[in-house]
Scaffold this motif. Sequence first.
Motif, PDB file in Angstrom:
ATOM      1  N   PHE A  96      11.217   4.102  -8.455  1.00  0.00           N
ATOM      2  CA  PHE A  96      10.847   2.694  -8.308  1.00  0.00           C
ATOM      3  C   PHE A  96      10.838   1.986  -9.653  1.00  0.00           C
ATOM      4  CE2 PHE A  96       7.785  -0.770  -8.117  1.00  0.00           C
ATOM      5  CZ  PHE A  96       8.274  -1.485  -7.037  1.00  0.00           C
ATOM      6  N   TYR A  97      10.506   2.715 -10.706  1.00  0.00           N
ATOM      7  CA  TYR A  97      10.436   2.106 -12.028  1.00  0.00           C
ATOM      8  C   TYR A  97      11.802   1.928 -12.672  1.00  0.00           C
ATOM      9  CZ  TYR A  97       5.501   2.966 -11.507  1.00  0.00           C
ATOM     10  OH  TYR A  97       4.226   2.975 -11.033  1.00  0.00           O
ATOM     11  N   GLY A 124       0.784  -1.232   0.000  1.00  0.00           N
ATOM     12  CA  GLY A 124       0.000   0.000   0.000  1.00  0.00           C
ATOM     13  C   GLY A 124       0.813   1.278   0.000  1.00  0.00           C
ATOM     14  N   LYS A 125       2.088   1.222   0.401  1.00  0.00           N
ATOM     15  CA  LYS A 125       2.913   2.436   0.479  1.00  0.00           C
ATOM     16  C   LYS A 125       3.312   2.962  -0.894  1.00  0.00           C
ATOM     17  CE  LYS A 125       2.996   2.838   4.895  1.00  0.00           C
ATOM     18  NZ  LYS A 125       2.188   3.828   5.544  1.00  0.00           N
ATOM     19  N   GLY A 155       7.601   8.186  -5.025  1.00  0.00           N
ATOM     20  CA  GLY A 155       7.821   9.216  -6.030  1.00  0.00           C
ATOM     21  C   GLY A 155       8.753  10.334  -5.624  1.00  0.00           C
ATOM     22  N   PRO A 156       8.525  11.004  -4.505  1.00  0.00           N
ATOM     23  CA  PRO A 156       9.358  12.175  -4.192  1.00  0.00           C
ATOM     24  C   PRO A 156      10.624  11.876  -3.382  1.00  0.00           C
ATOM     25  CG  PRO A 156       7.536  12.064  -2.661  1.00  0.00           C
ATOM     26  CD  PRO A 156       7.354  10.932  -3.653  1.00  0.00           C
ATOM     27  N   GLU A 157      11.016  10.619  -3.249  1.00  0.00           N
ATOM     28  CA  GLU A 157      12.153  10.289  -2.379  1.00  0.00           C
ATOM     29  C   GLU A 157      13.444  11.025  -2.727  1.00  0.00           C
ATOM     30  OE1 GLU A 157       9.555   6.624  -2.785  1.00  0.00           O
ATOM     31  OE2 GLU A 157      10.368   8.123  -4.119  1.00  0.00           O
TER      32      GLU A 157
END
Length: 109
Positions: free
Chosen positions: A73-74, A47-48, A54-56
């Motif tokens: 992540f992609y 769920g996270k 995205g903004p890490e």
Amino acid sequence: MTRSCWSNVGQAPSGAATRIGSGYLAHMKHWPSNPLSRGSYACYTPGKFTTIAGPEGTPVDNLFFAGEHANSFYEWQGFMEGAALSGIQAEKDILAAVRARECIVSRPA
């Protein structure tokens, strides 16, 4: 400025690697037994990803982030490749910020 800031780039810390002829002998580390790393990497719980991913790697003011966790992540988040790619991106972001600041500081009054 560039010369003084980057004069030590490419110099390995003492004992990290030894040049032998045209190659290097590197020190290998067993990361899981290192008390400062514990072999950790980014891993979202269920769920996270859909809520916070995205903004890490996004800079916050003059704070820039790099590491496997800061890569998309992609692409390669959680892997060495992600750490390298996010380091390259952080470098570009820092240089752009420095150049923008120099333009602001050196503007004619």
